[in-house]
Design a protein around this motif. Sequence first.
Motif: not given
Length: 317
Positions: A101-116
């Motif tokens: 799944i693809t989303i857009t965020l303004p900055t990295h911040g403290s969020y960490r994506p995963h393999d899905k």
Amino acid sequence: MKAYPQIDRLLDQSEQAQCCAYSTDPLIHKGLYRRHLAGELAKPYPGLYSRCEYWNRLNGAEQSLHMARALTKKHPNWVFAGLTAAAAYGFEHQWFLHHEITITLPTHGSYRPHDKLHVIYSPYPKHDVVTVNGIPSTNKARTLVDCGNTQGFRGALPIFDSAAKDGLNEEALLKECSLTTRDCSNIIKLLRHTNAASENGGESFARGTMIESGFAEPRLQVMITDPATGQQYRVDFLWHTDDGRIIVCEFDGTAKYVDPEMTGNRSIQETVQLERNREQGLRRAGVTEIVRLTFNDVLQIKPMVAKLRRAGVPTVS
């Protein structure tokens, strides 16, 4: 396994809403997970479930949309982008591209994506969010820019061709590209080769692969008249060579022999005979070479390249 009517109701409601099942109730969540361990439910994304039989009937784009609709409930502030947004808009593309799944965020911040989950880090104003097919998405221009920068040329060309049929706004696209502060060369190349005459996503994928492999861009959907019968045939791809030859390429699939919608309920033998008549008519009209490509030829690239080279399809330096 112990029956939980509320879980069955949730699964039924989710299927009717064309989304995955998701619950914040710890007991329901635990029950869904137990059914997943028992092999009854698919778990395509953390916390999301679907009956295996139902899930396996969906293609890759439909599966992505089911997940995105459920994730909208779980994360109401998410904005879906890239291939997920392209699926929401109904742009044609290859279903096997849907790995995440693809989303857009303004900055990295403290969020960490995963393999899905794939995150495109780029500012996107809230007032430009478009709810399409039940999913908060980037607008069409930004969706095309993201796909053009993430899916590669041959993966993105079907999306651009499909958007062209829908009224592609090149000016808005280039403006959106400049706002992302990313290199626009991929987008400019895609725009240069975008063609609304492409009949479907498979043919666009094939043409993109041809261009990437160094072959001259073919003419699309050309009508050729058999001088003996007056019968007209439309060919998928056509090249004229400098020495006067005419090369035709047909993008074939087994469906043209077995799918009733494509064969008009004719038998395989009748369909094959019509194809033979078609080939004879094309040759009487001056076609010197006829190349037939399957989807696997294009997907693997080398078989496609070998066939086109044998036929003498022109290349570009």
